[in-house]
Every structure is written in C-alpha cells, then in structure tokens.
Design a protein around this motif. Structure first.
Motif, PDB file in Angstrom:
ATOM      1  N   ASP A 131       4.872  48.753  -1.521  1.00  0.00           N
ATOM      2  CA  ASP A 131       6.025  48.506  -0.673  1.00  0.00           C
ATOM      3  C   ASP A 131       6.088  47.016  -0.329  1.00  0.00           C
ATOM      4  O   ASP A 131       5.127  46.455   0.211  1.00  0.00           O
ATOM      5  N   LYS A 133       8.015  45.422   1.851  1.00  0.00           N
ATOM      6  CA  LYS A 133       8.099  45.157   3.295  1.00  0.00           C
ATOM      7  C   LYS A 133       6.726  45.107   3.938  1.00  0.00           C
ATOM      8  O   LYS A 133       6.478  44.309   4.832  1.00  0.00           O
ATOM      9  N   TYR A 148      14.674  37.668   9.980  1.00  0.00           N
ATOM     10  CA  TYR A 148      15.061  38.224   8.686  1.00  0.00           C
ATOM     11  C   TYR A 148      14.053  37.748   7.633  1.00  0.00           C
ATOM     12  O   TYR A 148      13.698  36.571   7.604  1.00  0.00           O
ATOM     13  N   HIS A 149      13.628  38.669   6.791  1.00  0.00           N
ATOM     14  CA  HIS A 149      12.737  38.321   5.685  1.00  0.00           C
ATOM     15  C   HIS A 149      13.540  38.303   4.395  1.00  0.00           C
ATOM     16  O   HIS A 149      14.199  39.276   4.052  1.00  0.00           O
ATOM     17  N   ILE A 161      15.061  41.440   2.357  1.00  0.00           N
ATOM     18  CA  ILE A 161      13.996  42.414   2.456  1.00  0.00           C
ATOM     19  C   ILE A 161      14.125  43.263   3.717  1.00  0.00           C
ATOM     20  O   ILE A 161      14.170  44.490   3.648  1.00  0.00           O
ATOM     21  N   ASN A 162      14.179  42.604   4.878  1.00  0.00           N
ATOM     22  CA  ASN A 162      14.164  43.385   6.117  1.00  0.00           C
ATOM     23  C   ASN A 162      14.712  42.563   7.271  1.00  0.00           C
ATOM     24  O   ASN A 162      14.751  41.337   7.221  1.00  0.00           O
ATOM     25  N   GLU A 163      15.086  43.282   8.317  1.00  0.00           N
ATOM     26  CA  GLU A 163      15.577  42.676   9.557  1.00  0.00           C
ATOM     27  C   GLU A 163      14.737  43.211  10.709  1.00  0.00           C
ATOM     28  O   GLU A 163      14.477  44.421  10.782  1.00  0.00           O
ATOM     29  N   TYR A 164      14.294  42.319  11.577  1.00  0.00           N
ATOM     30  CA  TYR A 164      13.521  42.716  12.760  1.00  0.00           C
ATOM     31  C   TYR A 164      14.234  42.235  14.012  1.00  0.00           C
ATOM     32  O   TYR A 164      14.836  41.182  14.019  1.00  0.00           O
TER      33      TYR A 164
END
Length: 165
Positions: A131, A133, A148-149, A161-164
């Motif tokens: 994975d 992430k 944000y990645h 890839i992802n948002e936090y």
C-alpha cells in the motif's frame, strides 16, 4: 571451385582482421609492446624498458577494465536495469503540501498557486506491491489545516496519494 572458396574465406578473414584492428589498434599495440618490452627487460635488465612497460601496461589495464565494465555478466549497469525490470520498487519524490486552503485539489494544477503553498520534498523508494499510503509517513504541522501527499516520478508526472486534515 575450392580455390574460390579459399579466396572468399581469405577475404572474409582479412576484412574481419582489418575491422578488429581499426577498432582495437591501441590495446593490441600496447599489449604487443608490453610483451616485447618485458622479454627484452628479462634479457638485458636495462632500466630503459621501465617506462615502456609502465605505459603499455597501464593502457592494457585501462582497456581491460573498460571492456570488463561494459560486457561483464555482473556489470552494474546491466544488473541495475535487470533489477528494475524484475522488482516493483521505484524511486519517487514525495511532496508533502501543507495548506490551510480546503480547495487545494481544485487549484493545484495552477503553478503559481502550487508554488505558494508550503511544500516539503523527500526522495523515497516505493514498493508497488504494498500500500503506497502506508509507505509515506504523515508528519503533522499544527499551523496548517490540511496536508496532501503527492508523488512525482522520474518523468515528472505527479500522482495524488492522500489528503489529511
């Protein structure tokens, strides 16, 4: 008939020898000079042959190392290319973009807007069999609401890839 075959084989051999000589004249000459100067030194023990042996030996060794590195079974270049084809690992630049703007994804394609955000970059090897992430560590910065990645590959293509929050 046999004479024609012998002549054609002779022409092929001469052409091949000329081709090898035109490509490798320097190492061949250096090797011959090395052998002759070593034999003459053994006969005469004259210091005159030291420079000849040193220079011709150095040329022979340099060409040998060059050919070894280019055509070796264990060549680093070939091994790296082979390893990259066989494995799922790839080098990426990880971009951690910190912002307080909730509409970042809508405007992130605008270069000036993207450059105005707080960005941290890190080079990382990513395994595609796992994975993605979970391979990128989230680092919280309390002064920003969002993180944000993004991944950037060797071709400068970016992947979200992802948002936090």
């Amino acid at each position: 008939m046999e004479k024609e075959q012998v002549e054609s084989i002779k022409a092929i051999v001469i052409r091949n020898v000329k081709g090898v000589w035109s490509d490798y004249w320097l190492p061949i000459t250096a090797f011959v000079v090395l052998i002759v100067s070593c034999q003459l030194f053994n006969l005469t023990h004259s210091g005159f042959f030291y420079p000849l042996m040193f220079v011709s030996g150095w040329i022979v060794v340099m060409f040998a190392l060059k050919f070894k590195s280019e055509s070796s079974v264990f060549s680093l270049k070939k091994l790296t290319k082979h390893r990259q084809k066989d494995t799922s690992y790839e080098m990426y630049t990880v971009l951690r973009v910190y912002t307080n703007d909730s509409d970042f994804q809508e405007y992130m394609h605008i270069q000036e807007y993207f450059d105005s955000q707080h960005i941290q970059m890190e080079n990382r090897v990513i395994d595609h069999n796992q994975d993605i992430k979970s391979q990128i560590m989230f680092i919280r910065k309390p002064e920003f609401a969002y993180c944000y990645h993004l991944l950037m590959d060797q071709k400068n293509e970016m992947y979200f890839i992802n948002e936090y929050m």
